[in-house]
Design a protein around this motif. Structure first.
Motif, mmCIF file in Angstrom:
data_model
loop_
_atom_site.group_PDB
_atom_site.id
_atom_site.type_symbol
_atom_site.label_atom_id
_atom_site.label_comp_id
_atom_site.label_asym_id
_atom_site.label_seq_id
_atom_site.Cartn_x
_atom_site.Cartn_y
_atom_site.Cartn_z
ATOM 1 N N PHE A 115 0.845 -1.189 0.000
ATOM 2 C CA PHE A 115 0.000 0.000 0.000
ATOM 3 C C PHE A 115 0.886 1.246 0.000
ATOM 4 C CE2 PHE A 115 -2.609 -3.347 1.726
ATOM 5 C CZ PHE A 115 -3.831 -3.138 1.109
ATOM 6 N N HIS A 116 0.939 1.896 -1.146
ATOM 7 C CA HIS A 116 1.777 3.081 -1.269
ATOM 8 C C HIS A 116 1.066 4.307 -0.701
ATOM 9 C CE1 HIS A 116 4.489 0.927 -3.909
ATOM 10 N NE2 HIS A 116 3.474 0.587 -4.666
ATOM 11 N N GLU A 117 1.863 5.211 -0.220
ATOM 12 C CA GLU A 117 1.335 6.529 0.146
ATOM 13 C C GLU A 117 1.413 7.407 -1.093
ATOM 14 O OE1 GLU A 117 -0.037 7.916 2.814
ATOM 15 O OE2 GLU A 117 -0.109 5.958 3.750
ATOM 16 N N SER A 118 0.296 7.938 -1.508
ATOM 17 C CA SER A 118 0.311 8.819 -2.671
ATOM 18 C C SER A 118 0.508 10.255 -2.219
ATOM 19 C CB SER A 118 -1.003 8.702 -3.443
ATOM 20 O OG SER A 118 -2.052 9.252 -2.688
ATOM 21 N N PRO A 119 1.040 11.104 -3.095
ATOM 22 C CA PRO A 119 1.130 12.520 -2.748
ATOM 23 C C PRO A 119 -0.262 13.099 -2.560
ATOM 24 C CG PRO A 119 1.574 12.165 -5.076
ATOM 25 C CD PRO A 119 1.527 10.825 -4.434
ATOM 26 N N SER A 120 -0.365 14.108 -1.743
ATOM 27 C CA SER A 120 -1.684 14.660 -1.461
ATOM 28 C C SER A 120 -1.799 16.083 -1.995
ATOM 29 C CB SER A 120 -1.958 14.647 0.043
ATOM 30 O OG SER A 120 -1.039 15.480 0.718
ATOM 31 N N ASP A 121 -3.036 16.510 -2.180
ATOM 32 C CA ASP A 121 -3.333 17.862 -2.638
ATOM 33 C C ASP A 121 -4.496 18.379 -1.790
ATOM 34 O OD1 ASP A 121 -4.157 20.171 -3.906
ATOM 35 O OD2 ASP A 121 -3.801 19.397 -5.927
ATOM 36 N N PRO A 122 -4.183 18.976 -0.624
ATOM 37 C CA PRO A 122 -5.237 19.414 0.296
ATOM 38 C C PRO A 122 -6.234 20.373 -0.342
ATOM 39 C CG PRO A 122 -3.093 19.468 1.374
ATOM 40 C CD PRO A 122 -2.834 19.207 -0.070
ATOM 41 N N ALA A 123 -5.758 21.248 -1.227
ATOM 42 C CA ALA A 123 -6.660 22.218 -1.857
ATOM 43 C C ALA A 123 -7.677 21.503 -2.750
ATOM 44 C CB ALA A 123 -5.853 23.230 -2.678
ATOM 45 N N PHE A 124 -7.203 20.513 -3.523
ATOM 46 C CA PHE A 124 -8.114 19.749 -4.383
ATOM 47 C C PHE A 124 -9.125 18.982 -3.530
ATOM 48 C CE2 PHE A 124 -9.314 15.809 -6.536
ATOM 49 C CZ PHE A 124 -9.753 16.283 -7.765
ATOM 50 N N ARG A 125 -8.633 18.410 -2.435
ATOM 51 C CA ARG A 125 -9.514 17.638 -1.551
ATOM 52 C C ARG A 125 -10.620 18.538 -0.986
ATOM 53 N NH1 ARG A 125 -6.162 15.338 2.990
ATOM 54 N NH2 ARG A 125 -4.889 14.707 1.206
ATOM 55 N N GLN A 126 -10.231 19.717 -0.545
ATOM 56 C CA GLN A 126 -11.219 20.661 -0.002
ATOM 57 C C GLN A 126 -12.229 21.083 -1.070
ATOM 58 O OE1 GLN A 126 -8.979 23.864 1.727
ATOM 59 N NE2 GLN A 126 -8.126 22.580 3.362
ATOM 60 N N GLU A 127 -11.735 21.231 -2.293
ATOM 61 C CA GLU A 127 -12.619 21.598 -3.404
ATOM 62 C C GLU A 127 -13.666 20.504 -3.639
ATOM 63 O OE1 GLU A 127 -12.312 22.069 -8.252
ATOM 64 O OE2 GLU A 127 -10.499 22.362 -7.052
ATOM 65 N N MET A 128 -13.237 19.236 -3.602
ATOM 66 C CA MET A 128 -14.155 18.119 -3.822
ATOM 67 C C MET A 128 -15.151 17.988 -2.657
ATOM 68 S SD MET A 128 -13.506 16.880 -6.784
ATOM 69 C CE MET A 128 -13.207 18.604 -7.201
ATOM 70 N N GLU A 129 -14.668 18.213 -1.443
ATOM 71 C CA GLU A 129 -15.571 18.143 -0.288
ATOM 72 C C GLU A 129 -16.627 19.253 -0.358
ATOM 73 O OE1 GLU A 129 -12.725 18.322 2.851
ATOM 74 O OE2 GLU A 129 -12.278 16.157 2.797
ATOM 75 N N ALA A 130 -16.204 20.440 -0.790
ATOM 76 C CA ALA A 130 -17.150 21.543 -0.946
ATOM 77 C C ALA A 130 -18.153 21.251 -2.057
ATOM 78 C CB ALA A 130 -16.384 22.838 -1.252
ATOM 79 N N PHE A 131 -17.679 20.611 -3.130
ATOM 80 C CA PHE A 131 -18.565 20.228 -4.231
ATOM 81 C C PHE A 131 -19.641 19.269 -3.731
ATOM 82 C CE2 PHE A 131 -19.844 17.406 -7.652
ATOM 83 C CZ PHE A 131 -20.103 18.281 -8.711
ATOM 84 N N ALA A 132 -19.221 18.287 -2.909
ATOM 85 C CA ALA A 132 -20.180 17.314 -2.366
ATOM 86 C C ALA A 132 -21.187 17.995 -1.457
ATOM 87 C CB ALA A 132 -19.431 16.217 -1.606
ATOM 88 N N GLU A 133 -20.708 18.939 -0.683
ATOM 89 C CA GLU A 133 -21.607 19.655 0.233
ATOM 90 C C GLU A 133 -22.670 20.462 -0.537
ATOM 91 O OE1 GLU A 133 -21.714 21.548 4.460
ATOM 92 O OE2 GLU A 133 -19.993 20.439 3.735
ATOM 93 N N HIS A 134 -22.236 21.022 -1.649
ATOM 94 C CA HIS A 134 -23.131 21.886 -2.425
ATOM 95 C C HIS A 134 -24.041 21.090 -3.365
ATOM 96 C CE1 HIS A 134 -24.476 25.622 -4.211
ATOM 97 N NE2 HIS A 134 -24.230 25.131 -5.423
ATOM 98 N N HIS A 135 -23.479 20.075 -4.009
ATOM 99 C CA HIS A 135 -24.216 19.344 -5.057
ATOM 100 C C HIS A 135 -24.711 17.967 -4.616
ATOM 101 C CE1 HIS A 135 -23.163 22.330 -8.120
ATOM 102 N NE2 HIS A 135 -21.932 22.314 -7.635
ATOM 103 N N GLY A 136 -24.163 17.442 -3.507
ATOM 104 C CA GLY A 136 -24.600 16.138 -3.017
ATOM 105 C C GLY A 136 -23.611 15.019 -3.325
ATOM 106 N N ALA A 137 -23.725 13.954 -2.546
ATOM 107 C CA ALA A 137 -22.799 12.810 -2.664
ATOM 108 C C ALA A 137 -22.903 12.135 -4.026
ATOM 109 C CB ALA A 137 -23.071 11.804 -1.546
ATOM 110 N N ASN A 138 -24.110 12.018 -4.559
ATOM 111 C CA ASN A 138 -24.279 11.335 -5.845
ATOM 112 C C ASN A 138 -23.596 12.090 -6.978
ATOM 113 O OD1 ASN A 138 -25.701 9.097 -4.920
ATOM 114 N ND2 ASN A 138 -27.667 10.161 -5.011
#
Length: 310
Positions: A115-138
């Protein structure tokens, strides 16, 4: 250096793995490591068919009742924890036995998935979480389907954390989550003996239906209601078969009888998937207990294991 010995007992749900594991552990002076992804959670006893202290018959069991239902656990976590336990058990001059039916957890251990550790992108992650909050999980899940349909097919839309992680890995590496996350060895890092209990589908499905009836009698609905009232439906523990089937009943969306029928159906389907997984992915010596000769088959299992580890 000699490989550490490891016995693994697999098979579909309700076939009797726990009882067989206890008998083998007793015979071989062993300790049992649970290979069930949901038995690690406290409070999920009836729905996960957790062995009671009395049923354990003095055999030490590990990776049971370790986490709160709000906590997450993964195949990588299992691999790390089980590997450490295997070494500790050998230091006590005992034999480790992994007993359970969570196929990917067991494969992560027996094949030493990397199981490799992949590089992370906190800004992208926050963007996706905000997208889910606004548009929904589906809607978020649909984005994953567009770029990584392989991962999307295995991740529930409500598991936003995993969906976001898969999107992040694709965003950073261009690979799907499974391609990036693991590489498996051609041979096991252990002196491995895998045995399995199986039976014909018709009697197995009858056992499953009877087991669900017994769970209802023993209070699984009360246990599911406790989980529903105290934890998020999105947490990993709430995705377990045996609990999620009752959530719509608690919401008044269908009857208790409908929930019980759905639980039976989902459990039968899960058993079928387990059999398919272990037949296709693993080299297992199978012992068929269809004819009700369980003790005889367990004795044959003991003889087989003796021949492989000594």
């Amino acid at each position: 250096m000699d490989k550490e010995k490891l016995v693994v007992i697999v098979g579909p749900t309700a076939v009797g793995k726990s009882e067989a594991g206890i008998q083998l552990a007793s015979h071989f002076n062993g300790e049992i490591i649970s290979g069930d992804s949901m038995q690690i959670y406290k409070g999920l006893d009836i729905g996960t068919a957790k062995v009671s202290k009395e049923e354990q018959k003095g055999i030490t069991h590990h990776l049971i009742d370790e986490l709160e239902p709000s906590e997450s656990y993964s195949a990588a976590s299992f691999q790390h924890d089980a590997a450490k336990l295997i070494t500790d058990i050998h230091r006590k001059n005992k034999l480790p036995l992994v007993v359970g039916g969570t196929g990917f957890y067991i494969r992560s251990l027996t094949r030493g998935l990397d199981f490799h550790e992949s590089p992370s992108d906190p800004a992208f992650r926050q963007e996706m979480e905000a997208f889910a909050e606004h548009h929904g999980a589906n809607a978020l899940h649909e984005r994953l389907e567009q770029v990584d349909p392989v991962s999307a097919s295995s991740i529930h839309p409500n598991n936003i954390k995993k969906v976001v992680r898969a999107l992040e890995i694709n965003h950073l590496t261009g690979q799907n989550r499974k391609e990036f996350a693991n590489q498996e060895r051609n041979e096991s890092p252990y002196h491995l003996v895998m045995v399995g209990l199986t039976m014909d589908r018709t009697p197995l499905y009858k056992r499953i239906n009877l087991r669900v009836d017994k769970m209802v009698e023993n209070g699984i609905i009360r246990e599911a209601k406790w989980l529903y009232d105290n934890y998020s439906e999105k947490c990993q523990a709430a995705q377990a078969i045996g609990y999620k089937e009752f959530f719509p009943y608690f919401k008044g969306e269908y009857t208790k009888e409908d929930a019980i029928l759905l639980l039976k159906k989902n459990t039968r389907r899960y058993a079928k998937r387990q059999l398919t997984w272990f037949h296709n992915k693993e080299k297992v010596e199978w012992f068929d207990i269809t004819q009700g000769n369980k003790n005889k088959k367990i004795n044959e299992m003991i003889s087989f294991v003796e021949g492989k580890i000594y």
